[in-house]
Design an enzyme around this catalytic site. Structure first.
Site, PDB file in Angstrom:
ATOM      1  N   GLY A   1       0.826  -1.203   0.000  1.00  0.00           N
ATOM      2  CA  GLY A   1       0.000   0.000   0.000  1.00  0.00           C
ATOM      3  C   GLY A   1       0.862   1.256   0.000  1.00  0.00           C
ATOM      4  N   THR A   2       1.967   1.199   0.706  1.00  0.00           N
ATOM      5  CA  THR A   2       2.875   2.349   0.780  1.00  0.00           C
ATOM      6  C   THR A   2       3.348   2.753  -0.616  1.00  0.00           C
ATOM      7  OG1 THR A   2       3.606   1.720   2.990  1.00  0.00           O
ATOM      8  CG2 THR A   2       5.098   3.120   1.721  1.00  0.00           C
TER       9      THR A   2
ATOM     10  N   ASN B   1      -6.782   4.785   9.937  1.00  0.00           N
ATOM     11  CA  ASN B   1      -6.292   3.515  10.475  1.00  0.00           C
ATOM     12  C   ASN B   1      -6.202   3.477  11.999  1.00  0.00           C
ATOM     13  OD1 ASN B   1      -4.245   5.417   9.454  1.00  0.00           O
ATOM     14  ND2 ASN B   1      -2.782   4.092  10.483  1.00  0.00           N
TER      15      ASN B   1
ATOM     16  N   GLN C   1      -7.574   0.832   4.656  1.00  0.00           N
ATOM     17  CA  GLN C   1      -8.399   0.373   5.785  1.00  0.00           C
ATOM     18  C   GLN C   1      -9.884   0.346   5.421  1.00  0.00           C
ATOM     19  OE1 GLN C   1      -7.266  -0.954   8.483  1.00  0.00           O
ATOM     20  NE2 GLN C   1      -5.148  -0.248   8.550  1.00  0.00           N
TER      21      GLN C   1
ATOM     22  N   SER D   1      -4.374  -2.646  -0.073  1.00  0.00           N
ATOM     23  CA  SER D   1      -3.268  -3.515   0.336  1.00  0.00           C
ATOM     24  C   SER D   1      -3.840  -4.845   0.801  1.00  0.00           C
ATOM     25  CB  SER D   1      -2.492  -2.838   1.472  1.00  0.00           C
ATOM     26  OG  SER D   1      -1.465  -3.679   1.939  1.00  0.00           O
TER      27      SER D   1
ATOM     28  N   HIS E   1      -2.633  -7.213   2.965  1.00  0.00           N
ATOM     29  CA  HIS E   1      -2.444  -7.817   4.293  1.00  0.00           C
ATOM     30  C   HIS E   1      -3.394  -7.291   5.356  1.00  0.00           C
ATOM     31  CE1 HIS E   1       0.216  -4.893   6.632  1.00  0.00           C
ATOM     32  NE2 HIS E   1       0.272  -4.366   5.423  1.00  0.00           N
TER      33      HIS E   1
ATOM     34  N   THR F   1       9.192  -8.249 -12.627  1.00  0.00           N
ATOM     35  CA  THR F   1       8.468  -9.518 -12.758  1.00  0.00           C
ATOM     36  C   THR F   1       7.367  -9.582 -11.694  1.00  0.00           C
ATOM     37  OG1 THR F   1      10.460 -10.567 -13.589  1.00  0.00           O
ATOM     38  CG2 THR F   1       8.736 -12.038 -12.763  1.00  0.00           C
TER      39      THR F   1
ATOM     40  N   CYS G   1       2.669   1.193  12.542  1.00  0.00           N
ATOM     41  CA  CYS G   1       3.636   1.686  11.559  1.00  0.00           C
ATOM     42  C   CYS G   1       4.549   2.748  12.149  1.00  0.00           C
ATOM     43  CB  CYS G   1       2.919   2.269  10.353  1.00  0.00           C
ATOM     44  SG  CYS G   1       1.900   1.068   9.523  1.00  0.00           S
TER      45      CYS G   1
HETATM   46  N1  PLP Z   1      -2.400   3.224   4.448  1.00  0.00           N
HETATM   47  C1  PLP Z   1      -3.027   2.862   5.572  1.00  0.00           C
HETATM   48  C2  PLP Z   1      -4.255   3.598   5.978  1.00  0.00           C
HETATM   49  C3  PLP Z   1      -2.545   1.810   6.349  1.00  0.00           C
HETATM   50  O1  PLP Z   1      -3.186   1.465   7.482  1.00  0.00           O
HETATM   51  C4  PLP Z   1      -1.370   1.143   5.933  1.00  0.00           C
HETATM   52  C5  PLP Z   1      -0.779   0.079   6.763  1.00  0.00           C
HETATM   53  O2  PLP Z   1      -0.780   0.153   7.984  1.00  0.00           O
HETATM   54  C6  PLP Z   1      -0.764   1.556   4.740  1.00  0.00           C
HETATM   55  C7  PLP Z   1      -1.292   2.594   4.025  1.00  0.00           C
HETATM   56  C8  PLP Z   1       0.483   0.896   4.237  1.00  0.00           C
HETATM   57  O3  PLP Z   1       0.187  -0.335   3.647  1.00  0.00           O
HETATM   58  P1  PLP Z   1       1.371  -1.404   3.478  1.00  0.00           P
HETATM   59  O4  PLP Z   1       1.644  -1.945   4.839  1.00  0.00           O
HETATM   60  O5  PLP Z   1       0.824  -2.429   2.529  1.00  0.00           O
HETATM   61  O6  PLP Z   1       2.520  -0.671   2.895  1.00  0.00           O
END
Ligand code: PLP
Length: 378
Positions: free
Chosen positions: A69-70, A149, A179, A199, A201, A238, A324
């Site tokens: 997601g980042t 989040n 989220q 994302s 996970h 890839t 995070c």
């Molecule tokens: N954006 C939000 C709102 C999140 O909660 C998170 C992860 O905690 C991310 C982005 C980042 O996602 P990723 O862990 O897949 O990089």
């Protein structure tokens, strides 16, 4: 173990791990290879892309896999600014975005952009009118998350999209829906955002795979990675085939009777509010109407890291603010401008479809014991 930190990451169901293992061990071909093993993998990747795209409510060709997601957030911010580089150098975002968006905006500031970080109200909300009022003729991008989040606030994205197209139709709209995906109902088609981050996970998929929806108003998006031309030439490298397989399987599992799962989580959140508010000195930080899986509270006066450690030693996983941010005070809780006693005691509980009332009971009992046996220090 009682796992109440699904907003940090989620357990991977066996069916997801099995789908990934089959790709790693048997269907390991490179989707760019021209013999049957590769061609079959190419076909599979496209069918997995369609599974994720269907759940997001977009066309498969509008969905681009990223490493997380980042990465999708970083790409969205830079791609939108690149497209609108002649329109202006102003970004509107919020002070409560995930650091993937905040730090991307900070990077744009170092490139000469001006960024407006909108502060939330005391309940974490940011009304659409306040977002729109900050938009100027030179605003290249508005980036507002769908679900926060830490607090679980659901931001009014559809209203922002409508207002934005009336006020400044060239400004692009990004939403970090990491989220929100499969937690609150929305569809890329009707939401009106030009760029949407998701994302795997957070929904039972593996770590290390995300996706960016790129809508039709983003013309010729700037490639994120140059190379072999994968992902429509926009994000070379890839394909992470096993991760993509796991993402699609997780989506498939989550979307099965999704409404039932969301209703269960919402009921569990209400039950949690009832149990936790019976604890002396406990204050709710999340709004009454939030996403069904996130609840932040404060044990006013008791340092949150001590609570996390104490509960952790009893096998109960909750987080002190966002995982995070590892130990640093949470910028989201900080943005609420609460008294130190309140912000210092903030913890987040977050649920998955498999969380039970018994899990909540154990957590509530442990919190009460913490309150009754430890000295307040804040
Ligand atoms: N954006 C939000 C709102 C999140 O909660 C998170 C992860 O905690 C991310 C982005 C980042 O996602 P990723 O862990 O897949 O990089």
């Amino acid at each position: 173990m009682i796992y109440l930190d699904h907003a940090a990451t989620t357990p991977v169901p066996k069916a997801v791990a099995d789908a990934m293992y089959a790709v790693l061990a048997e269907q390991f071909g490179n989707p760019s290879s021209q013999y049957p093993l590769g061609l079959e993998m190419k076909r599979q990747v496209e069918s997995w892309r369609k599974t994720v795209a269907d759940a997001l409510g977009c066309e498969a060709r509008q969905l681009f896999f990223t490493s997380c997601g980042t990465e999708a957030d970083n790409w969205a911010v830079t791609a939108a600014c690149w497209q609108n580089r002649r329109l202006g150098r102003h970004i509107v975002t919020t002070a409560v975005e995930h650091s993937a968006v905040i730090e991307s905006c900070r990077w744009m500031e170092r490139q000469g952009y001006e960024v407006t970080y909108l502060a939330p109200h005391a309940d974490g909300s940011i009304p659409a009118e306040e977002v729109l009022a900050a938009v100027r003729p030179d605003t290249a991008l508005v980036s507002v998350m769908l679900v926060n989040n830490e607090l679980g606030n659901v931001f009014p994205l559809a209203d922002i999209a409508r207002g934005l197209s009336a006020k400044n139709p060239q400004t692009l709209l990004h939403t970090d829906a990491v989220q929100g995906f499969l937690k609150v109902p929305f569809s890329a088609k009707t939401l009106g955002a030009d760029l949407i981050t998701v994302s795997a996970h957070k929904i039972g998929g593996p770590k290390g795979i995300g996706a960016l929806y790129i809508g039709p108003r983003v013309k010729n998006p700037r490639p994120l990675l140059a190379g072999g031309g994968q992902e429509g030439g926009l994000r070379s490298g890839t394909e992470a085939t096993a991760q993509i397989a796991g993402f699609a399987k997780a989506v498939e599992l989550r979307t099965d009777r999704l409404e039932e799962k969301l209703a269960r989580m919402a009921a569990l959140r209400a039950y949690t509010v009832k149990r936790l508010t019976a604890i002396p000195d406990l204050k709710l930080l999340s709004p009454a109407e939030g996403a069904p899986h996130i609840l932040s509270v404060s044990l006013v006066g008791w340092p949150s890291q001590n609570i996390v450690n104490d509960l952790g030693s009893q096998g109960i996983c909750v987080s002190a603010g966002s995982a995070c941010h590892r130990g640093r005070p949470s910028h989201v809780i900080g943005a609420l401008k609460l008294p130190k006693k309140v912000s210092g005691g903030a913890i987040r509980l977050s649920f998955g479809p498999e969380t039970t009332e018994a899990d909540i009971d154990a957590c509530a009992d442990a919190l009460l014991r913490h309150h009754d046996t430890r000295m307040p220090m804040l």
